[in-house]
Design an enzyme around this catalytic site. Structure first.
Site, PDB file in Angstrom:
ATOM      1  N   GLY A   1      24.988  -1.586 -18.104  1.00 12.71           N
ATOM      2  CA  GLY A   1      23.771  -1.689 -18.301  1.00 12.71           C
ATOM      3  C   GLY A   1      23.055  -1.458 -20.205  1.00 12.71           C
ATOM      4  CG  HIS A   2      26.934  -1.184 -22.735  1.00 14.03           C
ATOM      5  ND1 HIS A   2      27.811  -1.228 -23.109  1.00 14.03           N
ATOM      6  CD2 HIS A   2      25.789  -0.445 -21.976  1.00 14.03           C
ATOM      7  CE1 HIS A   2      27.936  -0.722 -22.294  1.00 14.03           C
ATOM      8  NE2 HIS A   2      27.487  -0.022 -21.447  1.00 14.03           N
TER       9      HIS A   2
ATOM     10  CE  LYS B   1      28.719   3.762 -22.013  1.00 11.16           C
ATOM     11  NZ  LYS B   1      27.154   3.946 -21.751  1.00 11.16           N
TER      12      LYS B   1
ATOM     13  CD  GLN C   1      30.923   1.898 -16.538  1.00  7.93           C
ATOM     14  OE1 GLN C   1      32.218   1.263 -16.325  1.00  7.93           O
ATOM     15  NE2 GLN C   1      30.161   0.948 -16.052  1.00  7.93           N
TER      16      GLN C   1
ATOM     17  CG  ASP D   1      22.891   4.580 -18.972  1.00  2.00           C
ATOM     18  OD1 ASP D   1      22.754   3.655 -18.836  1.00  2.00           O
ATOM     19  OD2 ASP D   1      22.593   5.650 -17.555  1.00  2.00           O
TER      20      ASP D   1
HETATM   21  P1  GDP Z   1      23.941   2.491 -22.546  1.00  3.14           P
HETATM   22  O1  GDP Z   1      24.536   2.246 -21.508  1.00  3.14           O
HETATM   23  O2  GDP Z   1      25.140   3.472 -23.022  1.00  3.14           O
HETATM   24  O3  GDP Z   1      24.262   1.376 -23.513  1.00  3.14           O
HETATM   25  O4  GDP Z   1      22.531   2.600 -22.642  1.00  3.14           O
HETATM   26  P2  GDP Z   1      21.258   2.302 -21.843  1.00  3.14           P
HETATM   27  O5  GDP Z   1      20.958   0.953 -22.589  1.00  3.14           O
HETATM   28  O6  GDP Z   1      21.397   2.211 -20.857  1.00  3.14           O
HETATM   29  O7  GDP Z   1      20.194   3.064 -22.698  1.00  3.14           O
HETATM   30  C1  GDP Z   1      19.560   3.900 -23.326  1.00  3.14           C
HETATM   31  C2  GDP Z   1      18.145   3.562 -23.999  1.00  3.14           C
HETATM   32  O8  GDP Z   1      17.410   4.784 -24.987  1.00  3.14           O
HETATM   33  C3  GDP Z   1      18.048   1.781 -24.088  1.00  3.14           C
HETATM   34  O9  GDP Z   1      17.021   1.772 -23.942  1.00  3.14           O
HETATM   35  C4  GDP Z   1      18.277   2.326 -25.095  1.00  3.14           C
HETATM   36  O10 GDP Z   1      17.370   0.936 -26.062  1.00  3.14           O
HETATM   37  C5  GDP Z   1      18.150   3.628 -25.480  1.00  3.14           C
HETATM   38  N1  GDP Z   1      17.788   4.019 -26.580  1.00  3.14           N
HETATM   39  C6  GDP Z   1      18.908   3.476 -27.202  1.00  3.14           C
HETATM   40  N2  GDP Z   1      19.322   4.845 -28.814  1.00  3.14           N
HETATM   41  C7  GDP Z   1      18.303   4.934 -29.638  1.00  3.14           C
HETATM   42  C8  GDP Z   1      17.563   5.925 -29.495  1.00  3.14           C
HETATM   43  O11 GDP Z   1      18.151   6.748 -31.094  1.00  3.14           O
HETATM   44  N3  GDP Z   1      16.466   6.260 -29.638  1.00  3.14           N
HETATM   45  C9  GDP Z   1      15.187   6.109 -28.871  1.00  3.14           C
HETATM   46  N4  GDP Z   1      14.470   6.315 -28.188  1.00  3.14           N
HETATM   47  N5  GDP Z   1      16.152   5.246 -27.520  1.00  3.14           N
HETATM   48  C10 GDP Z   1      17.526   4.786 -27.958  1.00  3.14           C
HETATM   49  P1  IMO Z   2      26.521   2.660 -18.653  1.00  7.00           P
HETATM   50  O1  IMO Z   2      27.609   1.782 -19.089  1.00  7.00           O
HETATM   51  C1  IMO Z   2      25.803   5.276 -16.028  1.00  7.00           C
HETATM   52  C2  IMO Z   2      27.823   5.877 -12.041  1.00  7.00           C
HETATM   53  C3  IMO Z   2      26.753   5.764 -10.904  1.00  7.00           C
HETATM   54  C4  IMO Z   2      27.511   6.159 -10.055  1.00  7.00           C
HETATM   55  C5  IMO Z   2      29.283   6.278 -10.384  1.00  7.00           C
HETATM   56  C6  IMO Z   2      30.181   5.082  -9.487  1.00  7.00           C
HETATM   57  O2  IMO Z   2      25.257   1.415 -18.862  1.00  7.00           O
HETATM   58  O3  IMO Z   2      26.218   3.321 -19.191  1.00  7.00           O
HETATM   59  P2  IMO Z   2      30.452   2.841  -9.679  1.00  7.00           P
HETATM   60  O4  IMO Z   2      29.291   1.418  -9.061  1.00  7.00           O
HETATM   61  O5  IMO Z   2      30.812   2.108 -11.152  1.00  7.00           O
HETATM   62  O6  IMO Z   2      30.772   2.555  -8.398  1.00  7.00           O
HETATM   63  O7  IMO Z   2      29.106   4.112  -9.867  1.00  7.00           O
HETATM   64  O8  IMO Z   2      28.864   5.980 -11.786  1.00  7.00           O
HETATM   65  N1  IMO Z   2      27.458   4.532 -13.378  1.00  7.00           N
HETATM   66  C7  IMO Z   2      26.757   4.444 -14.301  1.00  7.00           C
HETATM   67  N2  IMO Z   2      25.824   5.674 -15.034  1.00  7.00           N
HETATM   68  N3  IMO Z   2      26.455   4.232 -16.406  1.00  7.00           N
HETATM   69  C8  IMO Z   2      26.251   3.222 -16.527  1.00  7.00           C
HETATM   70  O9  IMO Z   2      26.612   2.395 -16.984  1.00  7.00           O
HETATM   71  C9  IMO Z   2      26.639   3.526 -15.276  1.00  7.00           C
HETATM   72  N4  IMO Z   2      27.803   2.654 -14.178  1.00  7.00           N
HETATM   73  C10 IMO Z   2      28.371   3.581 -13.345  1.00  7.00           C
HETATM   74  O10 IMO Z   2      25.392   5.732 -10.672  1.00  7.00           O
HETATM   75  O11 IMO Z   2      27.107   7.239  -9.996  1.00  7.00           O
HETATM   76 MG    MG Z   3      23.493   1.609 -19.800  1.00  7.15          MG
END
Ligand code: GDP
Ligand code: IMO
Ligand code: MG
Length: 425
Positions: free
Chosen positions: A40-41, A16, A224, A13
């Site tokens: 979840g991206h 990415k 991840q 998270d």
């Molecule tokens: P990922 O799994 O690495 O793609 O990240 P997620 O989407 O799960 O979580 C990142 C969160 O931060 C999302 O809600 C994005 O919209 C938000 N985000 C990404 N870059 C920035 C940033 O530079 N500033 C802020 N405020 N939010 C950001």
């Molecule tokens: P993105 O791509 C954050 C964590 C779960 C758990 C561990 C194992 O959005 O960054 P799993 O279901 O993969 O067997 O769970 O990994 N986990 C993540 N944490 N971001 C993710 O994906 C994750 N995908 C799995 O919370 O601790």
């Molecule tokens: Mg994510």
């Protein structure tokens, strides 16, 4: 330059999705190489939010071919639903290609994921319950079913019968649960899934190499992150695949010589969902503030994320494990209101100062962060686009991280929107 990897450097998270989408603008293909719909991206484009689980982040550009590589585990029902959702929002998913070698997540994998977590009780991993672990386990045990198997109904039925019989025994004898009907599952998938998915199933290794040979730019999108890697993460509190940059070679079918650039995505602080060690985790008002302002709740599962300060020893390890050529730092704007910002520069382990990740995980559990405290900038960064415009304290924070980690920061996120970033190099 032909191939770039985007990899998470912390516990997921990091943002990415946002930076993959941004960097993808210059590419012709974006390839997911591991994980599944545990990811979840999030992308925010013109105020509209897209939460992608399986579909690669380049999908929003018309010129990009999104590819799901062999290293990904695919729940085809989820994939089709995600494609439908994107199509309803006006996104064209017809170019999406999925490797025939990708393993399939079936309902029995999800059921086992839930039951195993329940069985572990207080020792649970906190998985996303998407069936990721059980599917990769079947792949390693060589009883997995690949997407290409579904294109041959006879083979598909046969394989499903064998594996479902074994799962049913396990469900009944260990967990006292009802089993699955292999023929009913086969009928359902052959009727509802295969006709829709067939045009998307392809030899993605050939597609990737044809693109590279034609001098096109290919981007590999990790899901991840480094410390959720099954080999290099905080085992057993990890996912069941290899998110590290090397995973892109295996999970997409390219050799390391094709990779020219590895962009590590790091949050300006650290978050983690699920169980496992986390030295800089905050249990105070600062932690709550990071969670509230950063909206640190799972994109998929809605779970609150654990929050803490930036951890330099972890980042030094991420540099080594991924051969990072640069860092894209996200969510700097979340620190806007802090009077001071802390950075963990080393750990105190049993009275000794340690600057790299300890090899023994018991030491990592016991690591006490040694912080440097820097002045905050107390300004809204969301409108800045140039490095020179950033307040001096924010520039100092970034320069401090670069000096500590030893890798340049090239992009800085100042908001969730596609246009909210600063070129730092
Ligand atoms: P990922 O799994 O690495 O793609 O990240 P997620 O989407 O799960 O979580 C990142 C969160 O931060 C999302 O809600 C994005 O919209 C938000 N985000 C990404 N870059 C920035 C940033 O530079 N500033 C802020 N405020 N939010 C950001
Ligand atoms: P993105 O791509 C954050 C964590 C779960 C758990 C561990 C194992 O959005 O960054 P799993 O279901 O993969 O067997 O769970 O990994 N986990 C993540 N944490 N971001 C993710 O994906 C994750 N995908 C799995 O919370 O601790
Ligand atoms: Mg994510």
């Amino acid at each position: 330059m032909t191939a770039t990897i985007v990899v998470g450097t912390q516990w997921g998270d990091e943002g990415k999705g946002k930076f993959t989408d941004l960097i993808a603008k210059e590419m012709t293909m974006v390839v997911r190489y591991q994980g599944g719909h545990n990811a979840g991206h999030t992308l925010v484009v013109d105020g509209e939010s897209f939460a992608l689980q399986l579909v690669p982040s380049g999908v929003l550009y018309d010129h990009i071919v999104p590819v799901i590589g062999n290293g990904v585990v695919v729940d085809p029902v989820v994939l089709l639903a995600e494609m439908d959702k994107l199509t309803a929002k006006g996104v064209d998913c017809s170019r999406l290609r999925v490797s025939g070698n990708a393993h399939v997540i079936f309902p029995y994998h999800q059921e086992l994921d839930r039951l195993i977590e329940r069985h572990l009780g207080k020792n649970k991993l906190g998985t996303t319950k998407r069936g990721i672990g059980p599917t990769y386990a079947d792949k390693a045990a060589r009883v997995g079913i690949r997407l290409q198997d579904m294109l041959d109904p006879k083979i598909f039925r046969e394989k499903l019968r064998v594996v479902v019989a074994e799962k049913n025994l396990m469900l009944a004898k260990i967990y006292n649960r009802l089993g699955f009907d292999a023929d009913e599952l086969a009928d359902r998938y052959l009727e509802e899934v295969v006709p829709r998915l067939r045009p998307h199933i392809a030899d993605t290794v050939a597609l990737v190499h044809e693109a590279i040979e034609a001098g096109q730019q290919v981007l590999f999108e990790g899901a991840q992150a480094t410390f959720l890697d099954i080999d290099h993460g905080t085992y057993p509190f990890v996912t069941s695949s290899n998110p590290v940059a090397g995973g892109a070679c295996v999970g997409a079918g390219v050799g390391p010589r094709h990779i020219d650039r590895v962009v590590g995505i790091a949050k300006a602080y650290v978050t983690r969902v699920g169980s496992g060690p986390f030295p800089t985790e905050l249990f105070d008002a600062d932690g709550d503030k990071l969670r509230d302002i950063g909206r640190e709740y799972g994109t998929n599962t809605g779970r609150p994320r654990r929050c803490g300060w930036f951890d330099v020893p972890m980042m030094r390890q991420a540099v080594r494990l991924n051969s990072l050529s640069e860092i894209a730092l996200t969510k700097l704007d979340i620190l806007d209101t802090f009077d001071t910002v802390k950075v963990c520069v080393a750990y105190d382990i049993g009275g000794e100062r340690v600057e790299h990740l300890p090899y023994h995980q018991s030491d990592f559990h016991a690591a006490v962060p040694i912080y440097e405290e820097l002045p905050g900038w107390k300004q809204d960064l969301s409108a800045f686009t140039q490095r020179a415009q950033l307040p001096a304290e924010a520039q100092r924070y970034l320069e401090f991280l670069e000096a500590q980690v030893g890798v340049p920061i090239t992009l800085v996120g100042t908001g969730p929107g596609r246009d909210q970033f600063v070129h730092f190099s």
